[in-house]
Design a protein around this motif. Structure first.
Motif, PDB file in Angstrom:
ATOM      1  N   ALA A 201      34.538  43.748  43.697  1.00 11.41           N
ATOM      2  CA  ALA A 201      34.880  44.100  42.325  1.00 11.41           C
ATOM      3  C   ALA A 201      35.682  45.404  42.356  1.00 11.41           C
ATOM      4  N   ARG A 202      36.542  45.598  41.361  1.00 10.76           N
ATOM      5  CA  ARG A 202      37.407  46.785  41.368  1.00 10.76           C
ATOM      6  C   ARG A 202      36.590  48.080  41.419  1.00 10.76           C
ATOM      7  N   ASP A 203      35.500  48.112  40.649  1.00 11.64           N
ATOM      8  CA  ASP A 203      34.656  49.320  40.607  1.00 11.64           C
ATOM      9  C   ASP A 203      34.134  49.683  41.990  1.00 11.64           C
TER      10      ASP A 203
ATOM     11  N   ASP B  15      43.176  40.306  49.426  1.00  5.54           N
ATOM     12  CA  ASP B  15      41.960  39.951  48.694  1.00  5.54           C
ATOM     13  C   ASP B  15      40.771  40.564  49.442  1.00  5.54           C
TER      14      ASP B  15
ATOM     15  N   GLU C 190      48.430  50.348  46.377  1.00  2.00           N
ATOM     16  CA  GLU C 190      47.919  50.251  45.009  1.00  2.00           C
ATOM     17  C   GLU C 190      46.600  49.487  45.022  1.00  2.00           C
TER      18      GLU C 190
ATOM     19  N   ASP D  31      43.012  32.278  41.168  1.00  2.00           N
ATOM     20  CA  ASP D  31      42.768  33.470  40.347  1.00  2.00           C
ATOM     21  C   ASP D  31      43.140  34.737  41.099  1.00  2.00           C
TER      22      ASP D  31
ATOM     23  N   CYS E 204      44.655  47.109  42.865  1.00  3.43           N
ATOM     24  CA  CYS E 204      44.969  46.265  41.713  1.00  3.43           C
ATOM     25  C   CYS E 204      43.679  45.752  41.083  1.00  3.43           C
ATOM     26  N   GLU E 205      43.826  44.894  40.091  1.00  4.20           N
ATOM     27  CA  GLU E 205      42.665  44.310  39.410  1.00  4.20           C
ATOM     28  C   GLU E 205      41.932  43.332  40.326  1.00  4.20           C
ATOM     29  N   ASP E 206      40.690  43.075  39.992  1.00  2.00           N
ATOM     30  CA  ASP E 206      39.920  41.979  40.595  1.00  2.00           C
ATOM     31  C   ASP E 206      39.760  42.092  42.113  1.00  2.00           C
TER      32      ASP E 206
ATOM     33  N   CYS F 183      45.276  38.157  41.482  1.00  4.15           N
ATOM     34  CA  CYS F 183      45.784  39.210  40.599  1.00  4.15           C
ATOM     35  C   CYS F 183      47.263  38.971  40.285  1.00  4.15           C
TER      36      CYS F 183
ATOM     37  N   ASP G 121      46.628  33.590  33.267  1.00  5.03           N
ATOM     38  CA  ASP G 121      45.355  32.894  33.123  1.00  5.03           C
ATOM     39  C   ASP G 121      45.505  31.382  33.128  1.00  5.03           C
TER      40      ASP G 121
END
Lengths: 342, 367
Positions: free
Chosen positions: B147-149, B143, B81, A229, B83-85, A231, A235
């Motif tokens: 969490a992104r927040d 990684d 950058e 998982d 990024c998500e997650d 980025c 999915d």
């Protein structure tokens, strides 16, 4: 509970050299189990009586070994060539390792970028170009400390990246070992057998002899499983995701799991409010394939911890999933003995 | 003595000096340098580009000045950058080989220091060319497990990162660590200065812990306008013998210091360093780096009004990786040569054979 996992991850137990791990586990479970022994293949077996004796044999299994390297040659310049057990070459350049029982520090060499010819730049590492450097200046110096056949494990400390995310080596499968230890330490509903297998990473070998000697009717394999998982990954290719609970596969590259047990695990998880997910790709393999096929064959179920970068020096997992894995296994242990035999 | 070098190295290593971000650590570098050299330096300054300059003043009038340089900056990464997650995209600062990235561990210096791991590149990106070529640098994500927040509260685009590479002792006097390049040379210089503190040396010594070497050498260039020296030595790491690295391009670990002869550096200054190595029977290897040394010497030689410069180096393996490897004995050799050079520079720089500085043949020099 987390401390036990961290301790187990910090031990070295490359396939074939699981002694340290198994001996630690045996000491840990000795006060709680009714019998503890090494079988002829060196798997560590434990039996613990529960409140009731079921009419079937229930076995929980986890593998004690981890991926690693084995020294195959000592070169004239004192560097060491190796073969791998379960590791992708691309994750190896410049990783830190421990060599042999003396745990000598070593590094996996990588030619300085300045000296890599233009045509070779940006190419993936190949096994034939990789070697370990322990700082020896010659073959004779290295030979004083290292022998061909010595096993090599990663030098990688356990670090909490955030409140719930752990980075460590050998999460695969010390997480499963921890689940088993916790079960043994707990009060059990049914008489239950436990086996900490060897050589899973060589092709689920330890489980073959364990299956033949234990002849389980039901076997629950506690494992780690690949989470992709990352980025940018679609999915459908993520397989499992961190933070989404224990992974219960219906099928993987080696096993078709019992439909009945799969359904039971899902039902119990829902009932008890334990987060769970299934694998969305049919890939990988666990000791379950040996248990399913050896002995007199048995019904198998997998309960796994989603783990990123699983066969590397830096596995990343979510502790909440680990708790879910523990809880689901505990709940299963409460009911498995009462299942019908067919 | 190697323990002195190692302890100074560890102090310097703990200061964040990723190339371009040296100014953040400069005050810390200066106070560390002063603290470990037992009063050798009488004054110091930090340049606008984040280099640290330390001055030792001789008691002798009109003494010659020796400049000793090593770069304090390191390779690293910069966040490009969020990024998500909880993943970060980064760009390399200085030469970073993509081969070392998968599962490499990093420290990210945001509002607080956090850890991360380079993720394996997803299969559809890892094999997009269908051959054995590595994905683009930008496809390797870090990684952070956050969490992104949470991550955006701590990390901003532009924050520096370094590879985690703890110092570990290997066989004999060999060590492995990140950032031997070039903090092990900074440590060798400061150790030599410490050794000479309280003794009278005849020349003035200016030590330049320069910024920006890994990104085009701007520190040494700009510092040449605040330092003024008759001769200089640039210390850097050089290639140790590894598999498939030719002998002529490298020196074996354990064979001592390396001294470079090059068309772009000064032969007289180089011969002074070589004499000082021979005078003290210090192990060294001469290496030819004909059209450039890839060190600050190439800059110092010609910057401002020019300073005759030599290159003295520590051989290391696996340069620009988190597991650089060297022999502390070799570093000690470099430090010993420096001690001898500081002791003898005044003498040699005034001898006919190795004279340095402006030599007036007739009339006045142009002001």
């Amino acid at each position: 509970m987390i401390n036990l996992l961290l301790k187990l991850c910090s031990l070295d137990g490359v396939s074939g050299c699981e002694k340290n791990v198994l001996s630690f586990i045996s000491e840990e479970i000795m006060p709680f189990a009714d019998s503890v022994y090494y079988d002829r293949a060196g798997n560590l077996v434990a039996f613990k009586r529960g409140k009731r004796t079921p009419n079937k044999r229930i076995v929980f299994a986890a593998h004690a070994d981890e991926v690693g390297l084995v020294i195959k040659s000592i070169e004239e310049d004192g560097t060491l060539l190796f073969d791998d057990i379960g590791i992708l070459a691309s994750s190896l350049p410049t990783r830190r390792v421990f060599v042999g029982d003396k745990r000598l520090h070593g590094v996996i060499g990588s030619k300085p970028i300045h000296l890599v010819p233009r045509a070779e730049r940006g190419k993936k590492a190949k096994y034939e170009d990789l070697y370990i450097d322990i700082g020896a200046l010659s073959k004779s110096e290295a030979e004083q400390y290292v022998s061909v056949g010595d096993s090599v494990s990663f030098d990688s400390e356990c670090v909490m990246l955030s409140e719930n995310i752990l980075k460590a080596k050998a999460v695969d499968d010390r997480a499963g070992c921890t689940v088993l230890i916790n079960l043994i330490k707990s009060e059990l509903e049914y008489d239950t057998y436990f086996v900490f297998t060897r050589r899973e990473e060589l092709g689920t070998l330890g489980a073959i002899s364990a299956a033949n000697s234990l002849k389980p009717d039901i076997c629950i394999v506690c494992e780690s499983t690949t989470a992709s998982d990352i980025c940018g990954t679609p999915d459908m290719r993520k397989v499992v995701k961190l933070g989404f609970g224990a992974a219960v596969p219906f099928m993987d590259g080696g096993t078709l799991y019992s439909r009945e047990l799969y359904a039971l695990a899902g039902r119990i998880a829902e009932e008890k409010g334990i987060k769970w997910q299934t694998k969305t790709m049919v890939a990988g393999g666990t000791d379950a394939r040996s248990f399913q096929r050896e002995g007199h064959g048995c019904r198998v179920l997998g309960v796994a911890l989603p783990t990123r970068y699983i066969h590397s020096s830096a596995c990343v997992c979510d502790i909440r999933d680990f708790y879910a894995q523990n809880e689901l296994c505990k709940e299963l242990s409460m009911v498995l003995g009462g299942l019908n035999n067919d | 003595m190697t323990s002195t070098i190692l302890s100074i190295f560890e102090k310097l290593k703990s200061i964040l000096t990723v190339s371009g971000y040296e100014i953040l650590g400069a005050e810390n570098v200066r106070s560390t340098a002063l603290e470990v050299t037992d009063g050798f330096f009488s004054s110091s300054e930090i340049t606008k580009s984040g280099s640290v300059v330390l001055y030792h003043k001789s008691k002798k009038e009109n003494a010659k000045t020796l400049l000793i340089d090593a770069h304090i900056d390191t390779i690293g990464l910069v966040v490009s950058e969020i990024c998500e997650d909880g993943f970060l995209r980064t760009a390399p600062v200085g030469g970073v080989d993509r081969r070392i990235l998968t599962t490499a561990e990093v420290e990210i210096f945001g509002k607080e220091k956090i850890r991360g791991v380079f993720a394996s590149v997803p299969p559809h990106l890892a094999n997009k060319n269908g051959d054995d070529s590595l994905p683009d640098f930008a496809d390797f994500l870090v990684d952070t497990g956050k969490a992104r927040d949470e991550l955006v509260e701590i990390v901003s685009v532009g924050d520096p990162c370094v590879f985690v590479g703890e110092t570990k002792k290997l066989l004999g006097d060999r060590i492995t660590s990140a950032h031997l390049d070039d903090k092990i040379c900074c440590a060798a210089i400061l150790s030599a200065c410490k050794e000479l503190s309280g003794t009278d040396i005849e020349c003035n010594v200016t030590v330049l812990l320069s910024s920006g070497e890994e990104t085009r050498g701007g520190g040494a260039l700009t510092a040449s306008f605040v330092t003024s020296a008759d001769g200089a030595i640039a210390l850097d790491v050089n290639f140790a013998k590894e598999k498939d690295v030719p002998d002529y391009q490298s020196s074996k670990i354990g064979d001592g210091a390396m001294i470079s002869r090059s068309a772009v550096t000064d032969r007289t200054m180089t011969s002074i360093v070589e004499k000082c190595a021979r005078d003290g029977n210090v192990k060294h290897k001469i290496i030819a780096e004909v059209d450039g040394t890839g060190t600050n010497a190439d800059t110092i030689e010609v910057a401002n009004m020019g300073t005759p410069c030599a290159v003295l180096s520590v051989p290391i393996k696996y340069m620009h990786t988190p597991c650089e490897l060297c022999s502390l004995g070799d570093v000690q050799c470099v430090s010993d040569i420096l001690v001898n050079t500081m002791k003898s520079f005044e003498k040699y720089a005034n001898e006919d054979e190795t004279r340095l500085g402006i030599r007036v043949l007739k009339g006045d020099i142009v002001k």
